[in-house]
Design an enzyme around this catalytic site. Structure first.
Site, mmCIF file in Angstrom:
data_model
loop_
_atom_site.group_PDB
_atom_site.id
_atom_site.type_symbol
_atom_site.label_atom_id
_atom_site.label_comp_id
_atom_site.label_asym_id
_atom_site.label_seq_id
_atom_site.Cartn_x
_atom_site.Cartn_y
_atom_site.Cartn_z
ATOM 1 N N PRO A 277 0.822 -1.212 0.000
ATOM 2 C CA PRO A 277 0.000 0.000 0.000
ATOM 3 C C PRO A 277 0.854 1.259 0.000
ATOM 4 O O PRO A 277 1.892 1.310 0.665
ATOM 5 C CB PRO A 277 -0.774 -0.115 1.316
ATOM 6 N N ARG A 279 -0.787 4.905 -1.211
ATOM 7 C CA ARG A 279 -1.819 5.910 -0.964
ATOM 8 C C ARG A 279 -2.572 5.683 0.358
ATOM 9 O O ARG A 279 -2.786 6.617 1.133
ATOM 10 C CB ARG A 279 -2.825 5.855 -2.130
ATOM 11 N N CYS A 347 1.475 29.690 -14.384
ATOM 12 C CA CYS A 347 1.011 30.248 -15.654
ATOM 13 C C CYS A 347 0.557 29.136 -16.586
ATOM 14 O O CYS A 347 1.241 28.789 -17.558
ATOM 15 C CB CYS A 347 2.119 31.068 -16.290
ATOM 16 N N GLU A 348 -0.570 28.553 -16.259
ATOM 17 C CA GLU A 348 -1.182 27.441 -16.996
ATOM 18 C C GLU A 348 -2.678 27.514 -16.733
ATOM 19 O O GLU A 348 -3.082 27.601 -15.572
ATOM 20 C CB GLU A 348 -0.754 26.095 -16.390
#
Ligand SMILES: *Cc1c(COP(=O)(O)O)cnc(C)c1O
Length: 419
Positions: A277, A279, A347-348
């Protein structure tokens, strides 16, 4: 919610500034214990391996060791972190679908406990590198073709997957024969991982049964009896209010029971069982704390909250369309009647943290807490736009401590050379 594990979020803000990754250390330890306590069977050996790619720092490796888990690493950097943390080499499992010769040599030099080989090419390369100074444990990554119900990008077990060798491919058994016949290799069995964020328990059981049927086939065709099985990770967690958690207490026991019964039924040796495991150990114990900078409403009436972080510290919304819950600290009791999109500084256009969430009216300087950010956030953070990666704080018994310090601009420039 104005506190995490007894510590005030306002205090954390004034001490460490924002953005800040916050982990409830007691909760990580508790998750480790849920795994180690329930993944046990009276008749079989079993171990839990923490998949360190979810979140790894020196302190985290030490925590994992103190809870008795093994550690899965996929790069020299992860191995180096583990070794610097004093993690025992014999409990390290080296993965990676595309290992370099240098990585394999490093693993052998340090006497890493187990290497998971991805494919035939890698098996042959490893065979040329091993020597009789120690007998390395080896597993082969296989792809059992289980269709777990999860997002396309985090599926790993389709026929064209970049990971491992298909159990349907005749070359897979040839590779197992090759590895089993190497005198300096202790070939244990297969490793497979069917995907991530899986909330449907049946997928885990189907996975184990498919692998054991494959073990039976190997035994019948070659006489080789494999002694261990590694079923990877993928245990899903709760991101949103309506997500239903996997009941790990049930799933882990049931998984071992099924392996026990099926091995007996197929007259196989009882395997040493590993799971990995990532996450599910850290996701829900982690939070990201931001400060709201600005609020903006577009001509089309879309309301933005701009925070002082970005996709640099939170990439999963942009990368996987992952969904998150958040709150404005101290305002949970107000009416949540305004629809906001939370966006960052990068900046996206894709630099969105949360699309469309109902919150009370937000103001600049309010603190915003995003939940369930413990896995694949710090570990996926980047320096895009030359933003610095936030520091990490652990909270235990009502006390906070820094485990990764804030990056300075000097840190950012530390590798740059003049023209
Ligand atoms: C990513 C990965 C894991 C952990 O997956 P989670 O979904 O985070 O539990 C385990 N094993 C392997 C080989 C992996 O690639």
């Amino acid at each position: 919610m104005t506190k995490i594990n007894g510590v005030s979020l306002y205090e954390l803000k004034s001490k460490y500034q924002t953005p800040l990754y916050i982990y409830d250390e007691d909760m990580i330890r508790n998750q480790c214990k849920i795994f180690t306590k329930n993944f046990r069977h009276p008749k079989m050996k079993s171990n839990v391996v923490y998949a360190s790619k979810a979140f790894l720092t020196i302190a985290m490796a030490q925590l994992i060791h103190s809870e008795g888990l093994y550690l899965d690493c996929v790069s020299q950097g992860e191995v180096y972190t583990a070794l610097k943390a004093g993690f025992p080499v014999e409990k390290i499992v080296l993965h990676g679908n595309n290992k370099t010769k240098e990585e394999l040599m490093m693993a052998l030099n340090f006497k890493i406990g187990t290497i998971v080989v991805d494919n035939e090419y890698e098996a042959k390369m490893l065979a040329t590198l091993v020597n009789d100074s120690y007998k390395v444990n080896v597993m082969l990554r296989v792809n059992p073709g289980i269709d777990a119900h999860t997002h396309e990008y985090i599926k790993t077990s389709t026929l064209d997957s970049k990971f491992g060798m298909s159990t349907l491919d005749t070359r897979t058994i040839e590779t197992i024969k090759l590895l089993s016949n190497q005198p300096d290799i202790n070939f244990l069995g297969t490793h497979s991982h069917i995907g991530s964020q899986i909330l449907e328990e049946q997928s885990f059981y189907d996975h184990a049964i498919t692998i054991l049927n494959f073990y039976k086939k190997i035994k019948d065709e070659t006489g080789i009896e494999l002694t261990a099985i590694n079923l990877g990770g993928g245990f899903g967690v709760k991101y949103l209010k309506d997500d239903v958690r996997l009941n790990l207490n049930v799933v882990l026991k049931e998984l071992l029971d099924i392996i026990y019964q099926k091995s007996n039924e197929l007259e196989l040796k009882l395997p040493h069982v590993f799971i990995e495991p990532g996450r599910s150990i850290v996701a829900e114990a982690g939070y990201t704390l931001y400060t709201i900078n600005q609020i903006k409403t577009t001509i089309n009436h879309k309301n933005y909250i701009f925070i002082d972080g970005s996709m640099n510290d939170h990439i999963r919304t942009a990368l996987y369309q992952a969904k998150y819950d958040c709150l404005i600290v101290g305002k949970e009791n107000l009416n949540h009647d305004i629809n906001y999109t939370i966006a960052g500084k990068a900046c996206e256009s894709g630099d969105i943290i949360i699309h469309d969430i109902k919150l009370p009216e937000a103001y600049p300087e309010d603190l915003l807490l995003v939940k369930t950010t413990g896995a694949y956030h710090y570990s996926m953070a980047s320096h895009y736009n030359r933003l610095t990666i936030p520091p990490v704080v652990f909270i235990k018994d009502g006390k906070h401590r820094l485990v990764v310090r804030k990056e300075s601009f000097m840190d950012l420039l530390s590798h740059d050379e003049e023209l």
